[in-house]
Design a protein around this motif. Structure first.
Motif, PDB file in Angstrom:
ATOM      1  N   PHE A  88      -3.126   5.373  -2.641  1.00 31.46           N
ATOM      2  CA  PHE A  88      -4.124   6.341  -2.189  1.00 31.46           C
ATOM      3  C   PHE A  88      -3.505   7.734  -2.129  1.00 31.46           C
ATOM      4  CE2 PHE A  88      -5.204   2.225  -0.418  1.00 31.46           C
ATOM      5  CZ  PHE A  88      -6.566   2.112  -0.702  1.00 31.46           C
ATOM      6  N   ILE A  89      -4.118   8.691  -2.825  1.00 31.85           N
ATOM      7  CA  ILE A  89      -3.682  10.076  -2.792  1.00 31.85           C
ATOM      8  C   ILE A  89      -4.557  10.808  -1.784  1.00 31.85           C
ATOM      9  CG2 ILE A  89      -3.285  12.159  -4.137  1.00 31.85           C
ATOM     10  CD1 ILE A  89      -3.482  10.333  -6.656  1.00 31.85           C
ATOM     11  N   VAL A  90      -3.956  11.324  -0.723  1.00 31.92           N
ATOM     12  CA  VAL A  90      -4.713  11.997   0.337  1.00 31.92           C
ATOM     13  C   VAL A  90      -4.807  13.485   0.019  1.00 31.92           C
ATOM     14  CG1 VAL A  90      -4.907  12.409   2.815  1.00 31.92           C
ATOM     15  CG2 VAL A  90      -3.831  10.298   1.982  1.00 31.92           C
ATOM     16  N   PRO A  91      -5.995  13.999  -0.310  1.00 34.33           N
ATOM     17  CA  PRO A  91      -6.139  15.408  -0.693  1.00 34.33           C
ATOM     18  C   PRO A  91      -5.755  16.352   0.444  1.00 34.33           C
ATOM     19  CG  PRO A  91      -8.092  14.144  -1.313  1.00 34.33           C
ATOM     20  CD  PRO A  91      -7.271  13.269  -0.411  1.00 34.33           C
ATOM     21  N   GLY A  92      -5.134  17.467   0.073  1.00 42.17           N
ATOM     22  CA  GLY A  92      -4.830  18.513   1.045  1.00 42.17           C
ATOM     23  C   GLY A  92      -3.848  18.110   2.112  1.00 42.17           C
ATOM     24  N   PHE A  93      -3.018  17.101   1.819  1.00 43.61           N
ATOM     25  CA  PHE A  93      -2.082  16.649   2.835  1.00 43.61           C
ATOM     26  C   PHE A  93      -0.650  16.877   2.403  1.00 43.61           C
ATOM     27  CE2 PHE A  93      -0.050  13.948   5.925  1.00 43.61           C
ATOM     28  CZ  PHE A  93      -0.755  14.292   7.058  1.00 43.61           C
ATOM     29  N   SER A  94       0.228  17.129   3.385  1.00 46.10           N
ATOM     30  CA  SER A  94       1.619  17.436   3.115  1.00 46.10           C
ATOM     31  C   SER A  94       2.483  16.176   3.231  1.00 46.10           C
ATOM     32  CB  SER A  94       2.090  18.534   4.072  1.00 46.10           C
ATOM     33  OG  SER A  94       3.400  18.936   3.763  1.00 46.10           O
ATOM     34  N   HIS A  95       3.718  16.344   3.670  1.00 46.60           N
ATOM     35  CA  HIS A  95       4.715  15.273   3.656  1.00 46.60           C
ATOM     36  C   HIS A  95       4.728  14.520   4.984  1.00 46.60           C
ATOM     37  CE1 HIS A  95       8.288  13.214   2.230  1.00 46.60           C
ATOM     38  NE2 HIS A  95       8.926  13.520   3.341  1.00 46.60           N
TER      39      HIS A  95
ATOM     40  N   ILE B 288       0.855  -1.172   0.000  1.00 53.64           N
ATOM     41  CA  ILE B 288       0.000   0.000   0.000  1.00 53.64           C
ATOM     42  C   ILE B 288       0.897   1.231   0.000  1.00 53.64           C
ATOM     43  CG2 ILE B 288      -1.681   1.379   1.291  1.00 53.64           C
ATOM     44  CD1 ILE B 288      -2.855  -1.174   2.391  1.00 53.64           C
ATOM     45  N   MET B 289       0.625   2.155  -0.909  1.00 56.25           N
ATOM     46  CA  MET B 289       1.390   3.395  -1.005  1.00 56.25           C
ATOM     47  C   MET B 289       0.430   4.570  -0.839  1.00 56.25           C
ATOM     48  SD  MET B 289       4.031   4.604  -4.024  1.00 56.25           S
ATOM     49  CE  MET B 289       2.808   4.696  -5.338  1.00 56.25           C
ATOM     50  N   THR B 290       0.802   5.517   0.014  1.00 58.50           N
ATOM     51  CA  THR B 290       0.002   6.732   0.181  1.00 58.50           C
ATOM     52  C   THR B 290       0.850   7.938  -0.188  1.00 58.50           C
ATOM     53  OG1 THR B 290       0.629   7.026   2.507  1.00 58.50           O
ATOM     54  CG2 THR B 290      -1.346   5.702   2.058  1.00 58.50           C
ATOM     55  N   GLY B 291       0.195   8.993  -0.619  1.00 56.40           N
ATOM     56  CA  GLY B 291       0.889  10.226  -0.949  1.00 56.40           C
ATOM     57  C   GLY B 291       0.001  11.413  -0.658  1.00 56.40           C
ATOM     58  N   GLY B 292       0.600  12.522  -0.257  1.00 56.26           N
ATOM     59  CA  GLY B 292      -0.158  13.733  -0.010  1.00 56.26           C
ATOM     60  C   GLY B 292      -0.254  14.572  -1.270  1.00 56.26           C
ATOM     61  N   ALA B 293      -1.450  14.993  -1.620  1.00 58.82           N
ATOM     62  CA  ALA B 293      -1.628  15.796  -2.829  1.00 58.82           C
ATOM     63  C   ALA B 293      -0.953  17.155  -2.708  1.00 58.82           C
ATOM     64  CB  ALA B 293      -3.115  15.975  -3.132  1.00 58.82           C
ATOM     65  N   MET B 294      -0.643  17.590  -1.476  1.00 54.05           N
ATOM     66  CA  MET B 294       0.033  18.860  -1.267  1.00 54.05           C
ATOM     67  C   MET B 294       1.453  18.664  -0.734  1.00 54.05           C
ATOM     68  SD  MET B 294      -1.835  21.211  -2.347  1.00 54.05           S
ATOM     69  CE  MET B 294      -3.496  21.290  -2.992  1.00 54.05           C
ATOM     70  N   ASP B 295       2.056  17.547  -1.064  1.00 52.68           N
ATOM     71  CA  ASP B 295       3.412  17.255  -0.606  1.00 52.68           C
ATOM     72  C   ASP B 295       4.402  18.128  -1.366  1.00 52.68           C
ATOM     73  OD1 ASP B 295       5.861  16.163   0.126  1.00 52.68           O
ATOM     74  OD2 ASP B 295       5.075  14.123   0.191  1.00 52.68           O
ATOM     75  N   ALA B 296       5.132  18.966  -0.633  1.00 55.13           N
ATOM     76  CA  ALA B 296       6.116  19.847  -1.254  1.00 55.13           C
ATOM     77  C   ALA B 296       7.488  19.197  -1.343  1.00 55.13           C
ATOM     78  CB  ALA B 296       6.217  21.156  -0.462  1.00 55.13           C
ATOM     79  N   VAL B 297       7.684  18.035  -0.724  1.00 56.02           N
ATOM     80  CA  VAL B 297       8.978  17.363  -0.733  1.00 56.02           C
ATOM     81  C   VAL B 297       9.036  16.334  -1.862  1.00 56.02           C
ATOM     82  CG1 VAL B 297      10.642  16.058   0.643  1.00 56.02           C
ATOM     83  CG2 VAL B 297       9.078  17.647   1.762  1.00 56.02           C
ATOM     84  N   VAL B 298       8.032  15.476  -1.922  1.00 54.24           N
ATOM     85  CA  VAL B 298       7.910  14.494  -3.000  1.00 54.24           C
ATOM     86  C   VAL B 298       6.594  14.808  -3.720  1.00 54.24           C
ATOM     87  CG1 VAL B 298       7.896  12.060  -3.615  1.00 54.24           C
ATOM     88  CG2 VAL B 298       9.083  12.809  -1.539  1.00 54.24           C
TER      89      VAL B 298
END
Length: 274
Positions: free
Chosen positions: A169-176, A130-140
């Motif tokens: 899963f892309i988590v909206p409005g989330f950072s790193h 399972i891979m998650t990512g923040g839609a507002m991630d400024a690092v990756v």
């Protein structure tokens, strides 16, 4: 189901910044380069996604790069590849394209880069991922994470074959891996349940709830079609912020596995990384 903004959408949003009339034309030009991402001077190809619009004040956002020593410390791989000591490294005078041709890069790329996407051996061994990512991630930046998942889908031949063992899963409005402002405090099971342990998890580990999700997939064969992003009304502070579930919820939202429509993205893409 495609989370990317098109260039036309980016320009439309950028026009709202321009109309606010608080930046000079020179500042606007520089800001657009930040949003657009680095471009190869010879080919004009995009080399890496730019900052997500809205990620400026987040963790490692634009407000962080002005911290003394930030660029030197955070870009340590470039400094290491150049063979220069901390005090001698000139980030602004460094020829990154010359470094890209260095033998060390080629040696590391085969082990560390995500240009491939062949996880067939992992799948054959019965692995679940399972891979998650923040839609507002400024690092990756999210487009880079999504592009990797799309390369895996291409290697597998379909979104369905990929979701058999690998879900994203892309988590909206989330950072790193850390909340920002009024963002998400916790992600976990799609039913929205909040275990008691959530009240002991520092906000820096917002994805700790995913441990049970992957365990259930492996041990009970319950593949997650969706997860739930939760924001709490109050946070406790005991040296480090942790959610306080007893004070109630600020919001909960379902996040479906990407791509929500079950379709692979169109191939090929003109840009190398996007």
């Amino acid at each position: 189901s495609n989370p990317r903004l098109t260039e036309e959408q980016m320009k439309a949003l950028f026009e709202q910044i321009r109309k606010a009339d608080f930046l000079t034309e020179d500042q606007l030009e520089r800001l657009w380069k930040v949003y657009n991402g680095p471009v190869h001077p010879a080919t004009s190809d995009h080399l890496y996604p730019g900052f997500a619009m809205g990620a400026e004040p987040g963790f490692f956002g634009l407000n962080s790069v002005k911290i003394p020593g930030y660029t030197y410390e955070y870009l340590y791989p470039v400094r290491w590849l150049s063979g220069q000591k901390f005090a001698d490294f000139d980030i602004w005078g460094c020829d990154v394209f010359a470094l890209a041709e260095a033998p060390t890069i080629a040696e590391l790329a085969s082990e560390l880069n995500t240009d491939g996407g062949d996880l067939s051996a992992f799948k054959a061994a019965g692995g679940k991922l399972i891979m998650t990512g923040g839609a507002m991630d400024a690092v990756v930046p999210e487009p880079n994470i999504t592009s990797y998942y799309e390369r895996v889908m291409t290697a597998q031949g379909s979104a369905e074959a990929t979701k058999d063992f690998f879900r994203y899963f892309i988590v909206p409005g989330f950072s790193h891996s850390i909340k920002g402002g009024l963002g998400t405090d916790y992600i976990g099971h799609g039913d929205g349940s909040i275990p008691e342990s959530a009240g002991y998890i520092p906000v820096a580990y917002y994805d700790a709830g995913m441990v049970q999700v992957i365990m259930d997939w492996v041990e009970k064969n319950t593949a997650p079609d969706a997860i739930t992003a939760t924001g709490f009304l109050k946070m406790k502070h005991g040296g480090i912020l942790v959610p306080d579930p007893d004070k109630g919820l600020r919001f909960q939202r379902q996040v479906k596995a990407y791509p929500a429509d079950g379709l692979c993205p169109p191939e090929p893409r003109a840009e190398k990384y996007w």
